[in-house]
Write a protein that holds these residues in place. Structure first.
Motif: not given
Length: 250
Positions: A119-130, A135-144, A166-172
């Motif tokens: 899981r960490e490899l997925f997310e950290r390895g794509m840090a730049e792309r993520l 977008d702003a809508g997803r960022i707001e949902r992450l905050q919620l 849900t946070f990590h699913t939305l993140l990718v």
């Protein structure tokens, strides 16, 4: 096997060997039909008599093959309606990994450790792309979702766990890669199933977990890939530490 003007033509099956029983031959025949006809999830399969005729197999063999493919989520039986191409999810992988983790005292902590690392490899390895694609809508949902974790309290509670998942699913999700999304969700599902049995969820780490999730959101807002990767590293490090502690206690 292929469809031509509504007819199901016989499949040219490979010669059966001692290691390939009729059951597997029928399973392969049904999968071949799906592939050759480029069917998608939700598309209907021929009725049972037509499959029996095309595969040269008995009803019992076809039904057994359907049961196997249903367990793998390759086909879906809708009672009273027929058989359809399944969701082709990774549910079978989740079940297999979770059962392995619950069954073997020698494997359970290794399964957990491997899942966290992937899981960490997925997310950290794509840090730049993520950080550049959320977008702003997803960022707001992450905050919620971070706010929901604060309100839920209790790291082992369903509300907290559901928000975290849900946070990590939305993140990718912005990657647009269904396989990565399914794998991320599958690994999280296995983690949630196995972790309570290993006693790695503890309330004392709740505040730190929320804090690292907040840092992830802040880094995305700032489009700071380095801060994003650092927050993820700090998020997963305590999880690995708790797994190591639980393993040492056993």
């Amino acid at each position: 096997m292929a469809v031509e003007q509504g007819a199901v033509r016989p499949v040219a099956a490979a010669p059966r060997t001692a290691r390939q029983p009729l059951r597997q031959e029928v399973v392969d025949g049904i999968k071949s039909y799906i592939l050759r006809n480029q069917l998608r999830p939700g598309d209907p399969l021929p009725a049972e008599p037509a499959l029996c005729e095309a595969l040269g197999a008995s009803r019992s063999s076809v039904r057994e093959a359907i049961r196997i493919l249903t367990a793998l989520d390759i086909v879906e039986v809708r009672h009273g309606h027929g058989t359809y191409v399944g969701r082709l999810s990774l549910s079978a992988l989740v079940e297999s990994l979770a059962f392995r983790g619950l069954l073997s005292p020698d494997d359970d902590f290794q399964v957990m450790s491997d899942l966290v690392e992937v899981r960490e490899l997925f997310e950290r390895g794509m840090a730049e792309r993520l950080v550049n694609s959320l977008d702003a809508g997803r960022i707001e949902r992450l905050q919620l979702l971070v706010d929901a974790m604060r309100e839920a309290g209790g790291g082992a509670g369903h509300g907290f766990v559901d928000a975290d998942r849900t946070f990590h699913t939305l993140l990718v999700s912005p990657l647009g890669n269904d396989l990565i999304g399914q794998l991320s969700t599958a690994f999280w599902d296995v983690y949630v199933i196995v972790a309570p049995h290993l006693d790695v969820f503890t309330h004392e780490h709740e505040a730190a977990t929320i804090a690292t999730h907040q840092r992830i959101v802040d880094a995305v807002r700032e489009r700071d890939a380095a801060a994003f990767a650092a927050a993820l590293e700090d998020h997963y490090a305590p999880v690995r530490h708790r797994i190591a502690e639980a393993r040492a206690r056993r």
